[in-house]
Design an enzyme around this catalytic site. Structure first.
Site, PDB file in Angstrom:
ATOM      1  N   GLU A 233      21.688  20.783 -77.599  1.00  0.00           N
ATOM      2  CA  GLU A 233      21.796  22.804 -76.979  1.00  0.00           C
ATOM      3  C   GLU A 233      21.367  21.881 -74.940  1.00  0.00           C
ATOM      4  OE1 GLU A 233      22.876  25.752 -76.737  1.00  0.00           O
ATOM      5  OE2 GLU A 233      23.449  25.034 -79.051  1.00  0.00           O
ATOM      6  N   SER A 510       9.139  60.945-126.995  1.00  0.00           N
ATOM      7  CA  SER A 510       7.606  60.775-127.903  1.00  0.00           C
ATOM      8  C   SER A 510       6.871  59.825-127.353  1.00  0.00           C
ATOM      9  CB  SER A 510       8.477  59.764-128.965  1.00  0.00           C
ATOM     10  OG  SER A 510       9.599  60.848-129.771  1.00  0.00           O
TER      11      SER A 510
END
EC number: 2.4.99.28
Length: 844
Positions: A233, A510
């Site tokens: 860069e 249950s």
């Protein structure tokens, strides 16, 4: 006008006039040399503003323009300087202050290792892999481990723990079977008495601007990554002053040659300025600002500071609505490892993405990403940072990215609980969590196993039952501390929508039964596991005149008309449960539910409550069963361990504490019976698959098979699974075939620990005969009994009937029907029964 123009040159008879004009002009240039002409000029003044175009006026006009330009230049320079001061102040106010509103980092649980703790080598490998450690043949950097015959060597990462900062450590873990024998520091051969692993970063709480980042100082970035970035860069970064004239000239030439914009000239400093201070607008004004601010920033700050800011700021992708900013977070996002542990080819991929994170996204465009990575590697080779051999090796590697969301994922269900606790614990402080570290109880191994169970199990059930809208919820909590280990809110675990684990309030079927039996077993003088309970048709008349006649799931009854308490719960029988609950009294059962940690406003004392007519969320069910599983100690469920501010201040620290809720002996007997459920009851399919784990469990199915539940308990965790449909339509499933199948898949995806119960004080194993009478030796079966004097029980002369306080005492004729009067009398004080008939539940 014409007369005036001709008048000066028309006076040919006066030769002195031109001299006077010349003297006058020279006087303005140098007054000291021409003082003798003052009187002469005063006598016959000459007009200074002539409108003619004579030759004598031209030099003065040029100098006037130059003077004007000079003044304008000075004004412009002053304005530029003033603007520069303004820009400098703008830059300093941000860079010297709080550069970013950092998101809050959310970490999983910190695993503490101690010698002689129960954990096998294979379990340790799973744990390390879940914490993003990598198994290698030779360790070279933190985050790696090797496996030998009976040991594991690892390099623990440095980490800033809530109480102290610890550096990297080379350690050897030696195992003896399923136990961790020793932990040795390989650098000095000293043994650790306590060793903790760095926690895994699980997700981020975004900052208000939707940016996610992890800040790392310049010293934390590998030099090779910096070299790769600069080579790609801005190779003249250390030579230029913020802008590069060489790069500008090169870009202009390239763009003119191509006839379009093919190359940029921005330095890293300019890119940083643009990201921090400017918009993406394409204009000369923006570019001028960018260049000016880059010059100021370069003059104001060191190159390393600029690099530090850039490498934490650069845009490297998108995670949903949030931006992935900086190399530290991107390395975790794409590779699942900290930035300092990246290989060179991985560094090259991230550097290549700087040019365009969307275009070179390795998941979306893997081919383009690979080409870009190899181009970066080629640049390194051309600049002699790497040689040709290394380039050939690295460029031949695949991208090596992890699956999307493999490390940092939203975890919407678990994070909802975290946010809820943050609000409760921190109050107004929760409004600003910038830079905060949040340490949670999140267990990566358990969460991965739960998610896999949901993702694989629900499609299988959909196909099996030909239903397209089945959903699930899973909650995993620590058996003793109540810490929430994992949570799944639906069949798509990462979907940030309806969190059924915390929001789906469903009838529990249950799963309600253990509370009734726990209530009975808390009265050891009256109820024991060998107590007989009536199992015959019953009818309960309600205040509104309606009659409720509960039935067992198979619509059959015991031939003798009675059943032992232990068998009634093991087989999840409805009628004996109702008989027992009505004998105990609904207020007593309700009080037990409150002790277990269920919200009082969800409890309505009606008979149907005994079979599950109460609506709870999976996490509320988990709280109740955690209390039973821990031996009667209720530990409030929690997902939050500590919260540390950016400056290191402790904002919150949890100290898990459990309180005695129900008698330890009663909880033990209930949990032991739940082991029988898995061994030979409604959960026997699970017991057959894991015969050596001694798991405890309870199935639950609501009326018309609308909801299916399972509560599973191993040696360390309590897991609640629910399967149903959001529209409350039948699932065609039972607890065993629906929710329990999800639990089985969960166990298969991790390593459960055996549930080896240790009886508390005053629990003795005693033999009973076929009629349930205690015998001093032998017996048909062995049952645990809460008694301080077991010998006196077996020596009693008459053991043909239960203790006199038992309301279900039977005569010598076992077929005698139990009295229904107590149950009916109980209903006189019951109200709110409208509608509970439609909420009646099945048995499994």
């Amino acid at each position: 006008m014409a007369g005036n123009d001709r008048e000066p040159i028309g006076r040919k008879g006066k030769p002195t006039r031109p001299v006077k004009q010349k003297v006058s002009r020279r006087r303005y240039e140098d007054d000291d040399d021409y003082d003798d002409y003052d009187d002469y000029e005063d006598e016959e003044p000459m007009p200074r503003k002539g409108k003619g175009k004579g030759k004598g006026r031209k030099p003065r006009g040029k100098r006037g323009w130059l003077w004007l330009l000079l003044k304008l230049a000075i004004v412009f320079a002053v304005l530029i300087a003033i603007y520069g001061v303004y820009l400098d102040q703008k830059i300093r106010s941000r860079i010297d202050g709080k550069v970013w509103q950092l998101p809050a980092a959310v970490y999983g649980r910190m695993v503490n290792l101690e010698p002689d703790m129960t954990i096998s080598k294979n379990e340790m490998v799973k744990l390390l892999e879940a914490t993003q450690y990598r198994q290698v043949s030779k360790m070279t950097r933190p985050g790696e481990f090797t496996v030998q015959a009976n040991s594991i060597e690892m390099i623990r990462r440095p980490f800033d723990f809530p109480d102290s900062k610890e550096g990297q450590v080379r350690a050897r873990l030696t195992f003896d079977g399923d136990h961790l024998a020793t932990i040795v520091n390989m650098e000095n051969n000293r043994q650790f008495g306590f060793f903790r692993l760095d926690p895994r970063l699980i997700t981020m709480i975004s900052s208000p601007n939707g940016e996610q980042r992890l800040f790392v100082p310049r010293s934390g970035f590998p030099d090779l990554l910096v070299d790769t970035l600069l080579a790609t860069e801005d190779r003249h970064f250390y030579e230029h002053d913020g802008i590069s004239l060489y790069s500008i000239g090169r870009a202009v030439l390239a763009n003119l040659t191509a006839g379009r914009t093919v190359q940029g000239a921005s330095t890293l400093t300019q890119q940083l300025v643009k990201n921090l201070f400017l918009s993406s607008e394409r204009s000369y004004w923006r570019k001028a600002n960018e260049a000016y601010m880059a010059l100021i920033m370069d003059a104001r700050y060191s190159k390393d500071r600029i690099l530090e800011l850039y490498m934490n700021e650069v845009y490297l992708g998108q995670s949903g609505d949030n931006e992935i900013r900086g190399f530290p977070l991107a390395s975790l996002y794409y590779f699942g490892r900290p930035v300092e542990e990246l290989s060179l080819d991985q560094q090259a991929l991230l550097v290549g993405m700087v040019k365009g994170a969307s275009i070179y996204n390795p998941w979306r465009n893997p081919k383009l990403a690979l080409e870009r990575r190899n181009l970066v590697l080629r640049l390194l080779q051309q600049q002699q940072i790497i040689d040709q051999e290394l380039y050939d090796m690295l460029s031949a590697r695949p991208l090596g990215v992890q699956p999307r969301g493999g490390v940092i994922s939203p975890q919407p269900a678990f994070m909802q609980l975290v946010r809820q606790e943050l609000q409760a614990k921190l109050g107004d402080k929760v409004k600003d969590l910038s830079g905060v570290k949040i340490f949670t109880t999140f267990d990566s191994v358990a969460q991965d196993a739960a998610e896999k169970a949901a993702v694989e199990g629900i499609p299988a059930l959909k196909k099996q039952r030909k239903l397209s809208d089945l959903e699930t919820a899973i909650v995993v909590v620590d058996r003793f501390s109540g810490e929430v280990r994992a949570m799944v809110g639906g069949s798509e675990p990462q979907f940030a929508g309806y969190n059924r684990a915390m929001q789906a309030r469903r009838s529990i079927g249950s799963l309600a039964k253990p509370a009734t039996y726990l209530t009975a077993l808390s009265q050891p003088k009256i109820y024991r596991l060998n107590t007989w309970i009536a199992d015959a048709p019953i009818a309960l008349r309600q205040p509104n005149g309606q009659v409720w006649s509960p039935q067992n799931d198979d619509r059959r009854y015991s031939e003798s008309g009675r059943v032992m308490l232990v068998d009634a719960l093991t087989r999840s029988m409805n009628v004996p449960t109702v008989n027992l609950g009505m004998a105990l009294g609904l207020p007593a059962v309700t009080e037990t539910w409150i002790k277990l940690g269920v919200p009082k406003d969800q409890l309505h004392p009606v008979p149907a409550m005994l079979l599950g007519a109460l609506n709870l969320t999976p996490i509320e069910v988990a709280q109740a069963f955690q209390t039973i599983a821990s031996g009667g100690n209720r530990a409030p469920l929690s997902a939050l361990r500590s919260v540390i501010a950016e400056d290191g201040k402790v904002l919150y620290q949890s100290f898990p504490q459990a309180e005695r809720a129900v008698p330890a002996q009663a909880a033990y007997l209930t949990l032991w019976t739940m082991q029988q459920v898995v061994q030979r009851g409604t959960g026997r399919q699970l017991g057959a698959k894991y015969p050596n784990l001694h798991l405890a469990g309870k199935t639950g199915t609501t009326n018309n098979n609308v909801d299916t539940w399972f509560a599973g308990i191993d040696g360390s965790t309590v897991t609640i699974t629910w399967v149903g449909r959001d529209n409350n339509q039948p699932t065609k499933l039972y607890g065993a075939s629906g929710a329990m199948s999800i639990y089985q898949r969960y166990l298969a995806n991790q390593t459960p620990t055996p549930l080896n119960l240790v009886p508390p004080e005053d629990i003795a194993d005693m033999g009973v005969d076929y009629d349930g009478n205690f015998v001093c030796s032998g017996g048909m079966r062995i049952l645990p009994v809460w008694t301080s004097d077991p010998q006196s029980l077996c020596q009693q002369s008459e053991m043909q009937q239960q203790p006199s306080g038992n309301p279900f005492d039977q005569s010598s004729q076992p077929q005698q029907q139990p009295q229904q009067q107590p149950a009916q009398q109980e209903q006189k004080d019951s109200d709110g029964v409208a509608g509970w008939i439609k909420d009646m539940f099945g048995s499994n």
